[in-house]
Design a protein around this motif. Structure first.
Motif, PDB file in Angstrom:
ATOM      1  N   ALA A 170      24.280  45.100  34.494  1.00 20.18           N
ATOM      2  CA  ALA A 170      25.432  46.010  34.396  1.00 20.18           C
ATOM      3  C   ALA A 170      26.701  45.227  34.070  1.00 20.18           C
ATOM      4  O   ALA A 170      27.536  45.680  33.278  1.00 20.18           O
ATOM      5  CB  ALA A 170      25.604  46.790  35.690  1.00 20.18           C
ATOM      6  N   GLY A 171      26.859  44.049  34.657  1.00 15.59           N
ATOM      7  CA  GLY A 171      28.026  43.223  34.370  1.00 15.59           C
ATOM      8  C   GLY A 171      28.061  42.766  32.917  1.00 15.59           C
ATOM      9  O   GLY A 171      29.120  42.770  32.281  1.00 15.59           O
ATOM     10  N   THR A 193      18.901  41.186  37.459  1.00 16.18           N
ATOM     11  CA  THR A 193      19.145  42.155  38.531  1.00 16.18           C
ATOM     12  C   THR A 193      19.978  43.279  37.939  1.00 16.18           C
ATOM     13  O   THR A 193      20.610  43.122  36.890  1.00 16.18           O
ATOM     14  CB  THR A 193      19.913  41.525  39.703  1.00 16.18           C
ATOM     15  OG1 THR A 193      21.208  41.105  39.234  1.00 16.18           O
ATOM     16  CG2 THR A 193      19.169  40.338  40.296  1.00 16.18           C
ATOM     17  N   ASP A 194      19.979  44.416  38.613  1.00 14.34           N
ATOM     18  CA  ASP A 194      20.775  45.546  38.127  1.00 14.34           C
ATOM     19  C   ASP A 194      22.249  45.163  37.991  1.00 14.34           C
ATOM     20  O   ASP A 194      22.899  45.500  37.012  1.00 14.34           O
ATOM     21  CB  ASP A 194      20.645  46.745  39.068  1.00 14.34           C
ATOM     22  CG  ASP A 194      19.271  47.384  39.041  1.00 14.34           C
ATOM     23  OD1 ASP A 194      18.493  47.079  38.111  1.00 14.34           O
ATOM     24  OD2 ASP A 194      18.974  48.181  39.944  1.00 14.34           O
ATOM     25  N   GLU A 195      22.758  44.458  38.985  1.00 11.11           N
ATOM     26  CA  GLU A 195      24.167  44.074  38.981  1.00 11.11           C
ATOM     27  C   GLU A 195      24.491  43.135  37.830  1.00 11.11           C
ATOM     28  O   GLU A 195      25.520  43.269  37.163  1.00 11.11           O
ATOM     29  CB  GLU A 195      24.559  43.426  40.318  1.00 11.11           C
ATOM     30  CG  GLU A 195      24.498  44.355  41.506  1.00 11.11           C
ATOM     31  CD  GLU A 195      23.083  44.548  42.055  1.00 11.11           C
ATOM     32  OE1 GLU A 195      22.172  43.737  41.729  1.00 11.11           O
ATOM     33  OE2 GLU A 195      22.882  45.536  42.780  1.00 11.11           O
ATOM     34  N   ALA A 196      23.616  42.165  37.589  1.00 13.93           N
ATOM     35  CA  ALA A 196      23.854  41.198  36.513  1.00 13.93           C
ATOM     36  C   ALA A 196      23.815  41.878  35.149  1.00 13.93           C
ATOM     37  O   ALA A 196      24.684  41.631  34.303  1.00 13.93           O
ATOM     38  CB  ALA A 196      22.818  40.075  36.572  1.00 13.93           C
ATOM     39  N   GLN A 202      20.156  36.102  35.490  1.00 13.47           N
ATOM     40  CA  GLN A 202      19.420  36.677  36.609  1.00 13.47           C
ATOM     41  C   GLN A 202      19.151  38.127  36.279  1.00 13.47           C
ATOM     42  O   GLN A 202      20.094  38.890  36.055  1.00 13.47           O
ATOM     43  CB  GLN A 202      20.250  36.627  37.887  1.00 13.47           C
ATOM     44  CG  GLN A 202      19.876  35.557  38.830  1.00 13.47           C
ATOM     45  CD  GLN A 202      20.660  35.716  40.130  1.00 13.47           C
ATOM     46  OE1 GLN A 202      21.658  36.412  40.202  1.00 13.47           O
ATOM     47  NE2 GLN A 202      20.190  35.048  41.149  1.00 13.47           N
TER      48      GLN A 202
END
Length: 89
Positions: free
Chosen positions: A48-49, A43-46, A41
């Motif tokens: 960054a993870g 997304t910024d969060e994905a 996905q």
């Protein structure tokens, strides 16, 4: 403390996050590690993870780190600011 002999390259593309490390030694430069993670996905969060997963437990110096991203994923603006005197700054 991170080693200054290790250079780290982090590349973020549409589909993957890639990390490559090379160590400088007296007789040349040698691949010392790396990894690839698929972006499920975008997304910024994905992202960054995934960067965190690749960086975990590695010897990374901010002085010897390069990050590559596609131009279309970055916002580039040229600003022309009015000049200020030293006292205003």
């Amino acid at each position: 403390m991170p080693s200054r002999d290790i250079t780290t390259i982090l590349e973020i593309t549409d589909t993957h996050v890639k990390l490559v490390q090379a160590r400088r030694q007296h007789n040349g430069v040698f691949f010392s590690g790396g990894g690839v993670r698929k972006i499920e996905q975008f997304t910024d969060e994905a992202v960054a993870g995934l960067v965190g997963q690749l960086a975990a437990g590695r010897d990374i110096s901010s002085e010897n780190l390069a990050c590559l991203i596609p131009r279309r994923l970055a916002i580039v603006k040229q600003l022309h600011l009015p000049s200020h005197s030293e006292s205003e700054v």
